[in-house]
Design an enzyme around this catalytic site. Structure first.
Site, PDB file in Angstrom:
ATOM      1  N   ASP A  53      -1.029   5.316  -5.550  1.00  0.00           N
ATOM      2  CA  ASP A  53       0.406   5.174  -5.431  1.00  0.00           C
ATOM      3  C   ASP A  53       1.246   5.786  -6.789  1.00  0.00           C
ATOM      4  OD1 ASP A  53       2.961   4.280  -4.758  1.00  0.00           O
ATOM      5  OD2 ASP A  53       2.699   2.299  -5.497  1.00  0.00           O
TER       6      ASP A  53
HETATM    7  C1  SPV Z   1       5.403  -1.229  -3.415  1.00  0.00           C
HETATM    8  O1  SPV Z   1       4.865  -2.134  -2.458  1.00  0.00           O
HETATM    9  O2  SPV Z   1       4.803  -0.151  -3.258  1.00  0.00           O
HETATM   10  C2  SPV Z   1       6.082  -1.470  -4.281  1.00  0.00           C
HETATM   11  C3  SPV Z   1       5.790  -2.847  -5.015  1.00  0.00           C
HETATM   12  O3  SPV Z   1       6.464  -0.767  -5.041  1.00  0.00           O
HETATM   13  S1  SPV Z   1       4.758  -3.187  -6.390  1.00  0.00           S
HETATM   14  O4  SPV Z   1       3.737  -2.538  -6.006  1.00  0.00           O
HETATM   15  O5  SPV Z   1       4.802  -4.180  -6.839  1.00  0.00           O
HETATM   16  O6  SPV Z   1       5.437  -2.031  -7.273  1.00  0.00           O
HETATM   17 MG    MG Z   2       6.080   1.312  -4.315  1.00  0.00          MG
END
Ligand code: SPV
Ligand code: MG
Length: 300
Positions: A53
């Site tokens: 991510d």
């Molecule tokens: C996601 O769900 O990708 C988010 C929320 O951005 S978090 O993972 O808490 O950053």
């Molecule tokens: Mg996110």
């Protein structure tokens, strides 16, 4: 229509809930479960693609996944648009495409590109306020659906800045045109988002992501002036634990019999996307073609 629905949910007096989906299947299950909308999470979509991510997935890859969700649901979808996949110009391209494909809104975070997941490390940088306001303005000027929602995600608290800094940033983002504020926190208690909600005093709708403080009660959330809760990753986490459990069980037993109660039937899988409709379609269009009900060419 979906954008109109998302806007209405954000402004409802009652609390609304967006549930995470990472593909068409999970989006369909969110709809079955009667949530008010879908959170298309960067974390869970990336993970499902085998990526991390931090914008390893391209914006067009994400767009394709989100389109597959719109194809099989009617719920409004809020895309986690990270920091906009680049400059204000990338934001403009993305927002136009999202409107074309029936996505209801985008959340943009005040972080540099590439955006790393908020739970990784403690000392992540924030974007400059004026640069981020440019992205919000660009998004608003590019939407082709009047109801499309541009949600400014304030990352001050998750990056160790003060509540005042979070409020200062939120005020600038509202002035730049943001339709709502998402205030993120990774504390184990909800105190800072409650304090934010109270001080913000409903100047715009406020969304929260209670991943690290799941015990927060709905009546406390609403009383703090917060309008919407995002359950940001729970379907993916459920899928991982369930798949691990079944894999381990079947591997150990060298048999699937013990796993039967933990899994849905094949019939339920076929029902999810209406395989029965194919039999009807065969009767309408399949003359001389293949009769799926009987497994041989029609007329044979
Ligand atoms: C996601 O769900 O990708 C988010 C929320 O951005 S978090 O993972 O808490 O950053
Ligand atoms: Mg996110």
């Amino acid at each position: 229509m979906r954008a109109h629905d998302l806007r209405a949910e954000l402004h409802e007096d009652r609390l609304s809930f967006l549930m995470e989906a990472h593909n068409a299947l999970s989006a369909r299950i969110v709809e079955e479960s009667r949530f008010e909308g879908i959170w298309a999470s960067s974390l869970t979509i990336a993970t499902t693609l085998g990526l991390r991510d931090c914008n390893e997935a391209s914006w067009t890859q994400i767009l394709d996944v989100v389109e597959s969700m719109t194809d099989v649901t009617t719920l409004p979808i809020l895309l986690d648009g990270d920091s906009g996949f680049g400059s204000y110009n990338n934001v403009r391209l993305l927002v136009r495409k999202l409107c074309q494909r029936g996505v209801a809104g985008i959340s943009l975070a005040d972080r540099p590109f590439p955006k790393l997941n908020s739970f990784v490390g403690d000392l992540q940088p924030l974007a400059a306020i004026d640069e981020f306001c440019g992205k919000i303005k660009a998004a608003k000027d590019s939407q082709t659906d009047d109801d499309f929602c541009v949600i400014a995600r304030v990352e001050a608290l998750v990056t160790g800045n003060s509540l005042n800094e979070a409020l200062r940033r939120a005020s600038s983002y509202r002035a730049a045109g943001a339709d709502a504020i998402l205030v993120h926190s990774k504390r184990p208690t909800p105190h800072e988002v409650i304090a934010f909600g109270r001080q913000w005093a409903r100047r715009t709708p406020v969304l929260i992501v209670p991943t690290t403080y799941p015990a927060i009660r709905p009546e406390v959330i609403r009383a703090s002036g917060i309008s919407t809760v995002i359950w940001a990753n729970h379907n993916l986490r459920a899928a991982i634990s369930s798949m691990r459990h079944v894999c381990r069980q079947i591997r150990a037993a060298q048999s699937a019999i013990g796993a039967q109660r933990a899994i849905v039937s094949v019939g339920e899988v076929l029902e999810l996307f209406d395989h029965a409709e194919l039999l009807h379609a065969d009767r309408l269009y399949g003359a001389g073609g293949y009769d799926r009900a009987h497994g041989h060419p029609t007329g044979a």
